[in-house]
Write an enzyme that holds these catalytic residues in place. Structure first.
Site, PDB file in Angstrom:
ATOM      1  CG  HIS A  92      11.455   3.903   7.683  1.00  0.00           C
ATOM      2  ND1 HIS A  92      10.481   4.382   6.848  1.00  0.00           N
ATOM      3  CD2 HIS A  92      11.964   4.999   8.305  1.00  0.00           C
ATOM      4  CE1 HIS A  92      10.396   5.696   6.953  1.00  0.00           C
ATOM      5  NE2 HIS A  92      11.294   6.090   7.843  1.00  0.00           N
ATOM      6  NE  ARG A 138       8.833   9.772   5.264  1.00  0.00           N
ATOM      7  CZ  ARG A 138       9.536   9.699   6.401  1.00  0.00           C
ATOM      8  NH1 ARG A 138      10.707   9.097   6.414  1.00  0.00           N
ATOM      9  NH2 ARG A 138       9.078  10.224   7.528  1.00  0.00           N
ATOM     10  CD  GLU A 144       9.282   2.401   4.345  1.00  0.00           C
ATOM     11  OE1 GLU A 144       8.815   2.703   5.464  1.00  0.00           O
ATOM     12  OE2 GLU A 144      10.182   3.032   3.790  1.00  0.00           O
TER      13      GLU A 144
HETATM   14  N1  LIG Z   1      14.907   6.999   7.165  1.00  0.00           N
HETATM   15  C1  LIG Z   1      14.417   7.562   8.236  1.00  0.00           C
HETATM   16  O1  LIG Z   1      14.132   6.931   9.241  1.00  0.00           O
HETATM   17  C2  LIG Z   1      14.229   9.049   8.248  1.00  0.00           C
HETATM   18  C3  LIG Z   1      14.386   9.749   9.456  1.00  0.00           C
HETATM   19  C4  LIG Z   1      14.270  11.148   9.444  1.00  0.00           C
HETATM   20  C5  LIG Z   1      13.978  11.790   8.262  1.00  0.00           C
HETATM   21  N2  LIG Z   1      13.770  11.078   7.133  1.00  0.00           N
HETATM   22  C6  LIG Z   1      13.412  11.765   5.876  1.00  0.00           C
HETATM   23  O2  LIG Z   1      14.447  12.662   5.524  1.00  0.00           O
HETATM   24  C7  LIG Z   1      13.879  13.903   5.122  1.00  0.00           C
HETATM   25  C8  LIG Z   1      14.867  15.026   5.344  1.00  0.00           C
HETATM   26  O3  LIG Z   1      15.072  15.222   6.730  1.00  0.00           O
HETATM   27  P1  LIG Z   1      15.944  16.457   7.252  1.00  0.00           P
HETATM   28  O4  LIG Z   1      15.912  16.388   8.730  1.00  0.00           O
HETATM   29  O5  LIG Z   1      17.241  16.505   6.548  1.00  0.00           O
HETATM   30  O6  LIG Z   1      15.019  17.661   6.751  1.00  0.00           O
HETATM   31  P2  LIG Z   1      15.422  19.159   6.363  1.00  0.00           P
HETATM   32  O7  LIG Z   1      16.501  19.645   7.254  1.00  0.00           O
HETATM   33  O8  LIG Z   1      14.142  19.889   6.289  1.00  0.00           O
HETATM   34  O9  LIG Z   1      16.043  19.039   4.898  1.00  0.00           O
HETATM   35  C9  LIG Z   1      15.308  18.817   3.746  1.00  0.00           C
HETATM   36  C10 LIG Z   1      16.181  19.280   2.585  1.00  0.00           C
HETATM   37  O10 LIG Z   1      15.622  18.806   1.381  1.00  0.00           O
HETATM   38  C11 LIG Z   1      15.753  19.849   0.427  1.00  0.00           C
HETATM   39  N3  LIG Z   1      14.775  19.663  -0.625  1.00  0.00           N
HETATM   40  C12 LIG Z   1      13.425  19.742  -0.546  1.00  0.00           C
HETATM   41  N4  LIG Z   1      12.876  19.536  -1.760  1.00  0.00           N
HETATM   42  C13 LIG Z   1      13.926  19.320  -2.608  1.00  0.00           C
HETATM   43  C14 LIG Z   1      14.028  19.061  -3.994  1.00  0.00           C
HETATM   44  N5  LIG Z   1      12.943  19.006  -4.777  1.00  0.00           N
HETATM   45  N6  LIG Z   1      15.264  18.896  -4.537  1.00  0.00           N
HETATM   46  C15 LIG Z   1      16.371  18.996  -3.780  1.00  0.00           C
HETATM   47  N7  LIG Z   1      16.344  19.248  -2.452  1.00  0.00           N
HETATM   48  C16 LIG Z   1      15.130  19.391  -1.885  1.00  0.00           C
HETATM   49  C17 LIG Z   1      15.537  21.127   1.205  1.00  0.00           C
HETATM   50  O11 LIG Z   1      16.086  22.219   0.480  1.00  0.00           O
HETATM   51  P3  LIG Z   1      16.089  23.736   1.053  1.00  0.00           P
HETATM   52  O12 LIG Z   1      17.010  23.709   2.239  1.00  0.00           O
HETATM   53  O13 LIG Z   1      16.648  24.566  -0.046  1.00  0.00           O
HETATM   54  O14 LIG Z   1      14.684  24.062   1.431  1.00  0.00           O
HETATM   55  C18 LIG Z   1      16.281  20.795   2.485  1.00  0.00           C
HETATM   56  O15 LIG Z   1      17.632  21.157   2.361  1.00  0.00           O
HETATM   57  C19 LIG Z   1      12.613  14.013   5.957  1.00  0.00           C
HETATM   58  O16 LIG Z   1      11.640  14.843   5.337  1.00  0.00           O
HETATM   59  C20 LIG Z   1      12.131  12.577   6.057  1.00  0.00           C
HETATM   60  O17 LIG Z   1      11.238  12.283   5.014  1.00  0.00           O
HETATM   61  C21 LIG Z   1      13.916   9.724   7.084  1.00  0.00           C
END
Ligand SMILES: NC(=O)c1ccc[n+]([C@@H]2O[C@H](COP(=O)([O-])OP(=O)(O)OC[C@H]3O[C@@H](n4cnc5c(N)ncnc54)[C@H](OP(=O)(O)O)[C@@H]3O)[C@@H](O)[C@H]2O)c1
Length: 377
Positions: free
Chosen positions: A338, A290, A319
């Site tokens: 994005h 993000r 954005e």
């Molecule tokens: N560019 C795009 O189009 C797009 C598309 C989809 C998603 N995204 C973004 O990508 C993010 C992640 O997606 P995901 O599917 O991978 O989600 P996810 O499986 O929930 O993974 C999020 C990870 O971030 C870690 N985390 C949270 N806070 C943190 C911090 N302060 N320091 C270090 N690590 C931290 C969490 O740690 P723990 O496992 O220890 O809880 C978890 O491993 C989404 O929330 C969204 O904002 C962007």
């Protein structure tokens, strides 16, 4: 015989076409698809059954925000006796939502505040910062599920593509190509053409996307280190998993940093001047999480001063990135608007997950991809 053929099709073609009518009861081939999805991208199942959550009751009405027409029969097949209302616009959704117990595909403040029975909200995106920002979601305990991990293979490939473009200078050569210029002497020195094998990749946020990035980085012969929020566990191919407060220390060891953290109170502005100062000179910073996790002015300053080597950004703050913003013209920056979450397979995975969650909700079973509203992801 038909089921046997379908099973073979499943085995040989990966995720199948949306042929739910063939298996209305959710029998073996369909379960295999769901199990495989859970396995492949690491979908998480709640430890608590929906029926044990205060607020759950067998749903009578579920509002479904515009989805592909070919989703409809499948969704209906897993919710017998439930009124599924497929709405065409927000106004209709709000009207129908007043006496619904669940909504699929939207998280709307007006609907949340006017509907007395609405308990389950299924959104399609992985990022839920806007949904969680709705005051009515916070006010009453509700069940929120999202699209976490669904797009992770494509997102990881996008991040790796940005890393490879920067490492090989393709951003510079492509710019020259657009002007029809064959130019071997550019601002890139010979040593700016980086071999990634043996280099160190830091994955900030080793979740769904982060793990897919790590797997690919390891496959390319990189040393992979990572951070997480809650624990230090990770797959074998990640050499070190640190916690959030170790970010800057780990950044000092990395040749490439790929940011996949969600936007939360804790991560907002976390990639700031202190972080960029800690990065190795000429290292690359890539963000597919993000935009709000990065202080844009600090990133621009780090790029302009040459203290980092380049950036690949699928997400920015603000954005859309406005016309004339310095990021558009800063050298060694690759921007996609994005779109890293788009892929030929993502909608299919989303459909399988949403349908499975509807089936589980109706039965009161443990749900997939439940958001911890307090934590923010
Ligand atoms: N560019 C795009 O189009 C797009 C598309 C989809 C998603 N995204 C973004 O990508 C993010 C992640 O997606 P995901 O599917 O991978 O989600 P996810 O499986 O929930 O993974 C999020 C990870 O971030 C870690 N985390 C949270 N806070 C943190 C911090 N302060 N320091 C270090 N690590 C931290 C969490 O740690 P723990 O496992 O220890 O809880 C978890 O491993 C989404 O929330 C969204 O904002 C962007």
């Amino acid at each position: 015989m038909f089921k046997f053929v379908l099973l073979l099709a499943l085995i040989f073609t990966g995720f199948p076409a949306l042929a739910d009518e063939a298996n209305p009861g959710g029998d073996t081939p369909e379960r295999a698809v769901v199990e495989r999805l859970i396995d492949e991208i690491g979908l998480r199942e709640s430890a608590v059954a929906a029926r044990d959550l205060p607020g759950w009751s067998p749903p009578k009405k579920v509002v479904v925000w515009p989805v592909n027409a070919d989703w409809l029969p499948g969704l209906k097949s897993v919710a017998p006796g439930v009124e599924l209302v497929f709405v065409e616009n927000r106004e209709q959704a709000r009207k129908e939502g007043v006496d619904a117990q669940a909504v699929i595909g939207m998280c709307d403040e007006k609907m949340l505040s006017t509907s007395s029975e609405l308990f389950w909200v299924q959104v399609f995106s992985a990022g839920v910062e806007r949904c969680i920002g709705n005051p009515s979601l916070q006010k009453r305990s509700r069940l929120l599920t999202n699209g976490q991990r669904i797009g992770s293979p494509g997102l990881a490939e996008h991040a790796i593509a940005m890393m490879m473009m920067l490492a090989r200078g393709l951003d510079v050569y492509h710019t020259n190509q657009l002007s029809g210029v064959w130019k071997r002497q550019t601002e890139l020195a010979r040593t700016d053409h980086i071999e990634l094998e043996g280099k160190t990749l830091l994955v900030a946020g080793l979740g769904g996307i982060g793990t897919q990035v790590a797997k690919r980085g390891h496959g390319m012969g990189m040393h992979v280190i990572a951070t997480r929020n809650s624990r230090r566990e990770g797959p074998d191919y990640v050499e070190y998993v640190g916690l959030s407060h170790e970010l800057n220390t780990l950044a000092a060891k990395a040749d490439v940093v790929i940011n996949t953290v969600p936007l939360t109170d804790q991560t907002r502005g976390m990639f700031n001047a202190t972080f960029f100062d800690a990065m190795k000179p000429r290292a690359f910073y890539i963000n597919v999480g993000r935009g709000g996790t990065t202080v844009t002015d600090d990133l621009v300053a780090a790029l302009k001063s040459g203290s980092i080597g380049g950036a690949g950004l699928d997400v920015t703050d603000p954005e859309p990135l406005p016309e004339g913003h310095p990021l558009w013209t800063t050298p060694r920056v690759i921007i996609s608007p994005h779109t890293a979450g788009r892929s030929d397979k993502g909608r299919e995975r989303l459909y399988v997950m949403v349908k499975e969650n509807l089936r589980r909700y109706v039965k009161g079973d443990p749900m997939l991809s439940v958001v911890d509203i307090e934590r923010g992801y």
